[in-house]
Design an enzyme around this catalytic site. Structure first.
Site, PDB file in Angstrom:
ATOM      1  N   LYS A  22      14.912  48.485 -14.190  1.00 19.74           N
ATOM      2  CA  LYS A  22      16.171  49.006 -14.726  1.00 19.74           C
ATOM      3  C   LYS A  22      17.294  48.869 -13.702  1.00 19.74           C
ATOM      4  O   LYS A  22      18.384  48.357 -14.002  1.00 19.74           O
ATOM      5  CB  LYS A  22      15.985  50.473 -15.125  1.00 19.74           C
ATOM      6  CG  LYS A  22      17.149  51.053 -15.893  1.00 19.74           C
ATOM      7  CD  LYS A  22      16.747  52.399 -16.480  1.00 19.74           C
ATOM      8  CE  LYS A  22      15.734  52.189 -17.587  1.00 19.74           C
ATOM      9  NZ  LYS A  22      14.903  53.320 -17.874  1.00 19.74           N
ATOM     10  N   ARG A  91      17.505  58.262 -14.667  1.00 20.60           N
ATOM     11  CA  ARG A  91      16.482  57.548 -15.418  1.00 20.60           C
ATOM     12  C   ARG A  91      15.413  57.032 -14.471  1.00 20.60           C
ATOM     13  O   ARG A  91      15.695  56.639 -13.345  1.00 20.60           O
ATOM     14  CB  ARG A  91      17.092  56.352 -16.164  1.00 20.60           C
ATOM     15  CG  ARG A  91      17.995  56.694 -17.322  1.00 20.60           C
ATOM     16  CD  ARG A  91      18.525  55.406 -17.958  1.00 20.60           C
ATOM     17  NE  ARG A  91      19.188  55.639 -19.226  1.00 20.60           N
ATOM     18  CZ  ARG A  91      20.481  55.883 -19.366  1.00 20.60           C
ATOM     19  NH1 ARG A  91      21.252  55.946 -18.280  1.00 20.60           N
ATOM     20  NH2 ARG A  91      21.024  56.086 -20.553  1.00 20.60           N
ATOM     21  N   GLY A 100       5.199  55.398 -20.450  1.00 22.19           N
ATOM     22  CA  GLY A 100       4.625  56.670 -20.029  1.00 22.19           C
ATOM     23  C   GLY A 100       5.425  57.406 -18.983  1.00 22.19           C
ATOM     24  O   GLY A 100       5.065  58.514 -18.576  1.00 22.19           O
ATOM     25  N   MET A 102       8.879  59.265 -17.094  1.00 20.34           N
ATOM     26  CA  MET A 102       9.717  60.394 -17.490  1.00 20.34           C
ATOM     27  C   MET A 102      10.894  59.931 -18.329  1.00 20.34           C
ATOM     28  O   MET A 102      11.500  58.891 -18.070  1.00 20.34           O
ATOM     29  CB  MET A 102      10.235  61.118 -16.236  1.00 20.34           C
ATOM     30  CG  MET A 102      10.860  62.462 -16.539  1.00 20.34           C
ATOM     31  SD  MET A 102      11.601  63.223 -15.087  1.00 20.34           S
ATOM     32  CE  MET A 102      13.254  62.564 -15.191  1.00 20.34           C
ATOM     33  N   ARG A 335      17.135  44.146 -20.251  1.00 20.18           N
ATOM     34  CA  ARG A 335      15.854  43.672 -19.743  1.00 20.18           C
ATOM     35  C   ARG A 335      15.393  42.546 -20.660  1.00 20.18           C
ATOM     36  O   ARG A 335      15.878  42.428 -21.792  1.00 20.18           O
ATOM     37  CB  ARG A 335      14.804  44.776 -19.719  1.00 20.18           C
ATOM     38  CG  ARG A 335      14.491  45.357 -21.081  1.00 20.18           C
ATOM     39  CD  ARG A 335      13.595  46.560 -21.006  1.00 20.18           C
ATOM     40  NE  ARG A 335      13.449  47.196 -22.302  1.00 20.18           N
ATOM     41  CZ  ARG A 335      12.891  48.395 -22.493  1.00 20.18           C
ATOM     42  NH1 ARG A 335      12.418  49.062 -21.453  1.00 20.18           N
ATOM     43  NH2 ARG A 335      12.792  48.916 -23.683  1.00 20.18           N
ATOM     44  N   HIS A 451     -23.738  42.885 -29.092  1.00 15.69           N
ATOM     45  CA  HIS A 451     -24.230  41.761 -29.904  1.00 15.69           C
ATOM     46  C   HIS A 451     -23.315  41.539 -31.105  1.00 15.69           C
ATOM     47  O   HIS A 451     -22.930  40.399 -31.408  1.00 15.69           O
ATOM     48  CB  HIS A 451     -25.664  42.038 -30.365  1.00 15.69           C
ATOM     49  CG  HIS A 451     -26.226  40.976 -31.259  1.00 15.69           C
ATOM     50  ND1 HIS A 451     -26.064  41.008 -32.630  1.00 15.69           N
ATOM     51  CD2 HIS A 451     -26.911  39.837 -30.987  1.00 15.69           C
ATOM     52  CE1 HIS A 451     -26.647  39.949 -33.158  1.00 15.69           C
ATOM     53  NE2 HIS A 451     -27.171  39.221 -32.185  1.00 15.69           N
ATOM     54  N   SER A 778     -23.630  24.236 -16.012  1.00 16.53           N
ATOM     55  CA  SER A 778     -22.825  25.019 -16.945  1.00 16.53           C
ATOM     56  C   SER A 778     -23.070  26.489 -16.637  1.00 16.53           C
ATOM     57  O   SER A 778     -24.220  26.942 -16.674  1.00 16.53           O
ATOM     58  CB  SER A 778     -23.202  24.711 -18.391  1.00 16.53           C
ATOM     59  OG  SER A 778     -22.401  25.467 -19.284  1.00 16.53           O
ATOM     60  N   CYS A 846     -19.999  28.118 -20.277  1.00 15.74           N
ATOM     61  CA  CYS A 846     -20.259  28.256 -21.713  1.00 15.74           C
ATOM     62  C   CYS A 846     -20.468  29.712 -22.123  1.00 15.74           C
ATOM     63  O   CYS A 846     -20.873  29.981 -23.242  1.00 15.74           O
ATOM     64  CB  CYS A 846     -21.461  27.419 -22.125  1.00 15.74           C
ATOM     65  SG  CYS A 846     -22.990  27.840 -21.280  1.00 15.74           S
ATOM     66  N   TYR A 866     -14.623  21.787 -17.555  1.00 20.65           N
ATOM     67  CA  TYR A 866     -14.417  22.200 -18.941  1.00 20.65           C
ATOM     68  C   TYR A 866     -14.779  23.663 -19.123  1.00 20.65           C
ATOM     69  O   TYR A 866     -15.467  24.258 -18.296  1.00 20.65           O
ATOM     70  CB  TYR A 866     -15.245  21.339 -19.903  1.00 20.65           C
ATOM     71  CG  TYR A 866     -16.744  21.544 -19.816  1.00 20.65           C
ATOM     72  CD1 TYR A 866     -17.379  22.557 -20.538  1.00 20.65           C
ATOM     73  CD2 TYR A 866     -17.542  20.719 -19.027  1.00 20.65           C
ATOM     74  CE1 TYR A 866     -18.756  22.746 -20.466  1.00 20.65           C
ATOM     75  CE2 TYR A 866     -18.907  20.891 -18.952  1.00 20.65           C
ATOM     76  CZ  TYR A 866     -19.518  21.915 -19.664  1.00 20.65           C
ATOM     77  OH  TYR A 866     -20.873  22.106 -19.598  1.00 20.65           O
TER      78      TYR A 866
END
Length: 894
Positions: A22, A91, A100, A102, A335, A451, A778, A846, A866
């Site tokens: 800010k 502020r 969250g 003030m 902002r 699962h 892998s 993987c 990959y």
């Protein structure tokens, strides 16, 4: 003396770490020459000192006083001056926007005396008393800790007595009465008077902002957004301007583009005769900025010009707060604005098209998480009531179906054309057919990597796990909610996998245009075109290839449609379920080689058929097939179920079925205390005669069949759970012998690279030796995470993961995003040592992490070739791989 306070004219947006977001942006607007009320910033360094010592930093308030004097001099009046008071706002302003923190305190400097002077000098007694009641209310709740609802109750009571629809109907006398009532409330609740000293008001408000950094709401938000706890917050102190002076005044919020859709044009709300947070608090209905153009054309034109200046300067969507004081426009905050995923893609594409940013910068401003949200259908939330229950949003999207409580029923109803939701306490591999058949999966236990969650995400199914408010009764074919509502099988429910909510009845669905594009290639203007452009750019930039985890030809076709460049994990255990399970039982129960060979011979053509279909779907692209991995007892019936069946038969004086007793003996013989670390993976290949030979022969024969059909099959064989190079060498010898036999028999050369999954710490630490035998690596990051942490995933998620997240042991689950310090370090060691032995060694991943955006960026930096993930996460991985390459290029050019 350490410097703690900075004037707006001394900063800029590059000092956000010191001045907070800010303060830095107010300084930036000041430097741009925009109309910003003067003020100063108390730095985050002051906050950190206060939090560390519990005391005011030495010299901080002397510095505040000097900067306040400069503001007073500019205004020509002093803080709290009785006849014409200067008022200021206080502020909070951390580096990152934090809901969250003030809330703002406005009108600091008013007291029982100066409110009369403000009424006199403004010629508006109502305005003066309205400002004073706001200060007492805000200060009482945010600084002195009085429950805000108590102030609201007093206000509501007064409006009812006066017959006032809203606060504008209260006159000066009413508001003066309200101030006195508020002051009495503060004294009753705290034992302390509302402070009359303006200097004390300012001091206490600044320290309250510091304290709010460690408030419960702020800590919760930081955990959720992964914001470090040691940043601290800055405090902005700014001269008040007044939007509550009458109909020619007001306050508003503006966006330079629509933050929901990304459409260009000034967008926002305005509230005449209002101050501060009134616009977002909903105390009265706002009007649009189009209405402002009618009410105050001059201020509207200035606002439009200033917002354009800011968007071009920040080169992004800007969120702006402003106040109009008797026809004069003031800019109070800006902002880079938050936006939906749709808006993020649209705005990035539009700004690139306009030449404001490059295409690469636009790619950096979108994310895989945002793309995932755009891929799944959603409910029309305006049509939903209260949910039946809430759980963990494990796989996003929205689905409607009738509730069913076992896999067989799900399959039966789905085959008849019915849409179903499979409801279980938790799922097991036995539930796979039902999960395939269902539109969504709902469990009362488990977490995001249970699962149910993992399999559902892999199949693109909606899933809500861990809905603890549900008591699931599979035998009674129903579930019961916390309030006693009973939902029986056949009832229609709606499952929101994005929000983790479950609703009764059918909630309307909205289709995903982005998914239609990915499925069909059909492009359209707006967000679809923006997503398509981002993916095309990412594909052109990325170094990481993106493969898919797919076990069926259907999944392979879908994966290729979504842009997969092959299959990085084909799990053969899924091919042994359903009707084939009987053949696996025969293999396990075999008393001699001949019986075992008969079972394997029966499985061979079925395996060959599976592999042929997958190789055809991925023709010309690599398909990595993992040999059987899970313990064999997972293919046998449940121990308790068998034991009860055998005992019941004996209790009736009957002889139990011979197959039941054989199976029970086998289950007891093969039971393990910790199956994850037992007889599975490469160990099965070494101790179960013929198993590897059957699977490799099926792969080789599929390659031959596809080659003869004119295809270009590229099968690769992956050996799971190797911990020592000798294990891999022995299996490789078996596999190469079978490959040679099939080549000789068919006359078709069969060449299948043989590699291994790195999923044990020992494998990672001895990767140099393993690479002597392995042609590729892998990383199976799911098991590597379990074995590195010593966690059994399914057990610990329900037991203590939530506590670990709350206490900050985890920022996020290591099964969702790769643990860079531990598991990631093992990956780095294995990559370095494997390639030292075998330069050019192909290495991929993987595990589930292969589709996680943050993990994909890590794998890029670790030098992997990959990532492989479920088909529905392929577009996400493509995008993130491109973003990782783009970020690396940007870093290299600095």
């Amino acid at each position: 003396m350490v410097r703690y306070v900075y004037d707006f004219s001394e900063g800029g947006r590059d000092l956000a770490g010191l001045l907070g977001g800010k303060g830095a942006n107010l300084a930036e607007m000041t430097r741009l020459g925009l109309p910003v009320p003067p003020g100063f910033v108390v730095s985050t360094e002051a906050c950190r000192v206060f939090l560390a010592t519990g005391a005011e930093p030495d010299g901080m308030f002397e510095q505040i006083s000097r900067h306040l004097t400069a503001v007073e001099s500019d205004a020509g009046r002093r803080l709290g001056q009785p006849d014409d008071p200067l008022l200021v706002s206080v502020r909070s302003g951390a580096r990152f926007s934090m809901p969250g923190m003030m809330e703002t305190v406005l009108d600091i400097g008013l007291n029982d005396e100066s409110v009369l002077g403000l009424a006199e000098v403004s010629g508006n007694a109502r305005f003066a008393w309205d400002s004073y009641r706001r200060l007492v209310q805000m200060f009482g709740s945010t600084v002195m800790g009085v429950d805000g609802a108590l102030f609201d109750r007093i206000m509501t009571g007064l409006k009812e007595r006066r017959g006032a629809r809203d606060d504008l109907r209260l006159d000066a006398e009413d508001l003066a009465e309200l101030v006195q009532a508020y002051q009495r409330l503060i004294l009753e609740e705290t034992g302390d008077h509302f402070p009359q000293s303006p200097a004390e008001q300012l001091r206490r408000a600044v320290l309250a902002v510091f304290r709010s950094w460690n408030g419960e709401r702020a800590r919760l938000y930081r955990r959720r957004e992964h914001i470090p706890d040691d940043l601290g917050t800055a405090v902005t102190v700014q001269r008040m301007v007044y939007g509550n002076l009458g109909p020619d005044s007001g306050s508003g919020v503006a966006f330079t583009r629509d933050p929901a859709t990304g459409r260009p044009g000034l967008y926002g709300d305005y509230l005449p005769n209002a101050q501060g947070e009134d616009v977002v608090a909903g105390i009265r209905n706002t009007v649009t900025l189009a209405d402002l153009e009618r009410l105050d054309p001059h201020s509207y034109r200035r606002l439009r010009d200033h917002t354009r200046t800011l968007e071009l300067h920040y080169r992004d969507l800007c969120d702006i707060e402003f106040t109009i004081e008797r026809g004069t426009l003031w800019m109070l905050q800006t902002r880079v604005g938050k936006r939906t995923a749709e808006a993020a893609f649209t705005i990035a594409a539009e700004l690139a098209y306009e030449g404001v940013i490059t295409r690469e910068e636009g790619l950096a401003r979108v994310s895989g998480d945002g793309l995932a949200r755009l891929m799944f259908p959603r409910f029309d939330t305006s049509a939903t009531g209260d949910p039946l229950a809430r759980g963990i949003p494990a796989a996003p999207g929205a689905a409607v179906g009738t509730a069913v409580f076992d896999s067989a029923e799900a399959v039966r109803r789905a085959a008849a054309g019915e849409q179903v939701v499979l409801v279980r306490q938790e799922t097991t591999p036995d539930d796979l057919p039902g999960m395939v058949a269902a539109q969504a999966v709902l469990t009362s236990r488990g977490g995001k990597t249970s699962h149910a969650a993992v399999v559902a995400r892999g199949m693109g199914k909606v899933c809500v796990c861990g809905a603890e408010g549900l008591s699931v009764d599979p035998a009674g074919r129903c579930f019961t909610t916390r309030d006693g509502t009973v939902v029986e099988e056949g009832a229609v429910i709606s499952v929101d996998g994005s929000a983790g909510a479950v609703y009764a009845g059918e909630v309307p669905l909205a289709d995903s245009a982005v998914m239609r594009y990915l499925e069909t290639g059909e492009r359209s203007a707006g967000v679809v075109d923006a997503v398509a452009g981002a993916l095309e750019l990412a594909d052109g930039l990325r170094r990481l290839k993106v493969l898919a985890n797919a076990d069926t030809p259907e999944d392979a076709v879908r994966a290729r449609r979504f842009g997969a460049q092959g299959i990085g994990l084909c799990r053969t255990e899924h091919m042994f379920l359903g009707e084939r399970r009987k053949l696996v039982e025969e293999m396990i129960l075999a008393r001699d080689d001949e019986a075992r060979d008969r079972a394997l011979d029966a499985l061979l053509p079925l395996q060959r058929q599976d592999f042929t279909g997958i190789l055809q779907a991925m023709d010309g692209l690599p398909v990595t097939i993992r040999l059987l991995d899970p313990p064999l007892h997972e293919f046998l019936p449940d121990h308790t179920e068998l034991a009860v069946r055998v005992a019941a038969a004996r209790a009736r004086g009957e002889r139990p079925e011979s197959r039941d007793t054989e199976l029970l003996d086998a289950v007891r013989r093969m039971r393990e205390e910790n199956p994850m670390l037992g007889l599975r993976g490469v160990r099965l290949a070494l101790v179960v005669p013929g198993l590897v030979a059957m699977q490799v022969r099926a792969i080789a024969q599929a390659v031959v069949e596809r080659t003869r059909a004119g295809g270009a099959p590229r099968a690769e064989i992956m050996v799971p759970l190797v911990g020592d190079v000798t294990e891999l060498r022995l299996v490789r010898e078996q596999a190469e012998q079978v490959l040679a036999e099939v080549s000789d028999e068919s006359g078709v050369p069969v060449r299948c690279p043989i590699g291994t999954m790195i999923e044990l710490p020992r494998a990672a630490l001895t990767a140099g030796r393993i690479a002597e035998v392995a042609e590729f690596f892998s990383f199976g990051t799911n098991d590597l995470t379990q074995t590195t942490w010593g966690f059994s995933r399914d057990d610990v998620e329900a037991a203590f993961f939530s506590a670990y997240l709350d206490k900050g042991v985890f920022g996020t689950s290591p099964f969702e995003t790769i643990d860079r310090e531990g598991v990631g370090r093992l990956v780095g060691i294995a990559v370095a040592e494997g390639r030292a032995t075998r330069p050019g060694l192909q290495i991929g991943v993987c595990g589930e992490h292969g589709g996680d955006p943050d993990s994909v960026r890590f794998f890029h930096s670790a030098g992997l070739d990959y990532v492989s993930c479920s088909p529905f996460r392929v577009p996400v991985a493509r995008l993130e791989a491109g973003r990782a390459a783009c970020a690396e290029t940007k870093s290299d050019t600095r």
